[in-house]
Design an enzyme around this catalytic site. Structure first.
Site, PDB file in Angstrom:
ATOM      1  N   LYS A  44      27.544  31.380  52.437  1.00 41.43           N
ATOM      2  CA  LYS A  44      26.376  30.069  51.569  1.00 41.43           C
ATOM      3  C   LYS A  44      25.701  30.249  50.253  1.00 41.43           C
ATOM      4  CE  LYS A  44      28.725  26.297  54.645  1.00 41.43           C
ATOM      5  NZ  LYS A  44      29.441  27.200  55.767  1.00 41.43           N
TER       6      LYS A  44
ATOM      7  N   HIS B 296      25.330  24.483  53.186  1.00 41.02           N
ATOM      8  CA  HIS B 296      24.397  24.750  51.737  1.00 41.02           C
ATOM      9  C   HIS B 296      22.603  24.413  51.864  1.00 41.02           C
ATOM     10  CE1 HIS B 296      28.853  25.220  50.840  1.00 41.02           C
ATOM     11  NE2 HIS B 296      28.175  26.904  49.678  1.00 41.02           N
TER      12      HIS B 296
ATOM     13  N   SER C 264      30.045  24.235  47.009  1.00 39.35           N
ATOM     14  CA  SER C 264      29.386  22.977  47.921  1.00 39.35           C
ATOM     15  C   SER C 264      30.095  21.501  48.198  1.00 39.35           C
ATOM     16  CB  SER C 264      27.377  23.332  48.128  1.00 39.35           C
ATOM     17  OG  SER C 264      26.869  22.190  49.005  1.00 39.35           O
ATOM     18  N   MET C 265      29.830  20.942  49.488  1.00 41.81           N
ATOM     19  CA  MET C 265      30.691  19.926  49.574  1.00 41.81           C
ATOM     20  C   MET C 265      29.162  18.695  49.448  1.00 41.81           C
ATOM     21  SD  MET C 265      33.351  19.305  51.259  1.00 41.81           S
ATOM     22  CE  MET C 265      34.127  18.145  52.367  1.00 41.81           C
ATOM     23  N   GLY C 266      28.015  19.068  49.760  1.00 39.59           N
ATOM     24  CA  GLY C 266      26.705  18.268  49.560  1.00 39.59           C
ATOM     25  C   GLY C 266      26.592  18.248  48.127  1.00 39.59           C
TER      26      GLY C 266
END
Length: 128
Positions: free
Chosen positions: A26, A55, A97-99
């Site tokens: 990542k 992340h 990144s999901m966040g």
């Protein structure tokens, strides 16, 4: 007479790209700002490491280090993944990144090309 703020001097010494020597991991794209009055300087930096489960783990560690002296402020402007093949001298940037959402991989790629001038550095928006 040239006057440079403490923050600008600090930013000039931050490596623009720091990633693991090989593997798939990542990464985050971080915008570092000056906190000093009247100084709107900023720099984008790339950080990618295999030890990070999320992340945010990378962002938290890097921002904590950079913000320590009180002169700099950090903001994560996206993330993704990097495949670094040091044997073949290839780096591929992809995903998101999901966040933090998807980083601008074109910016990341330019930073990595500067750091690894003899590599083939590519990117696409596929994967996660």
């Amino acid at each position: 007479m040239c006057t440079q703020t403490r923050a600008a001097a600090l930013m000039a010494n931050i490596p623009q790209a720091d990633i693991d020597p090989s593997g798939v991991f990542k990464y985050v794209l971080i915008r570092v700002h000056s906190r000093e009055e009247g100084d709107d300087s900023e720099v984008d930096i790339v950080r990618g490491y295999g030890w990070a489960e999320y992340h945010a783990d990378i962002y938290d560690k890097v921002s904590e280090e950079l913000e320590k002296g009180g002169h700099l402020d950090c903001e994560c402007i996206g993330g993704g993944r990097i495949k670094h093949d040091s044997q073949a001298k290839k780096i591929h940037v992809y995903g998101y990144s999901m966040g933090f959402g998807r980083a601008n991989h074109a910016v990341t790629t330019e930073k990595l090309k500067a750091r690894y001038p003899d590599y083939e550095v590519t990117w696409d928006n596929e994967g996660y």
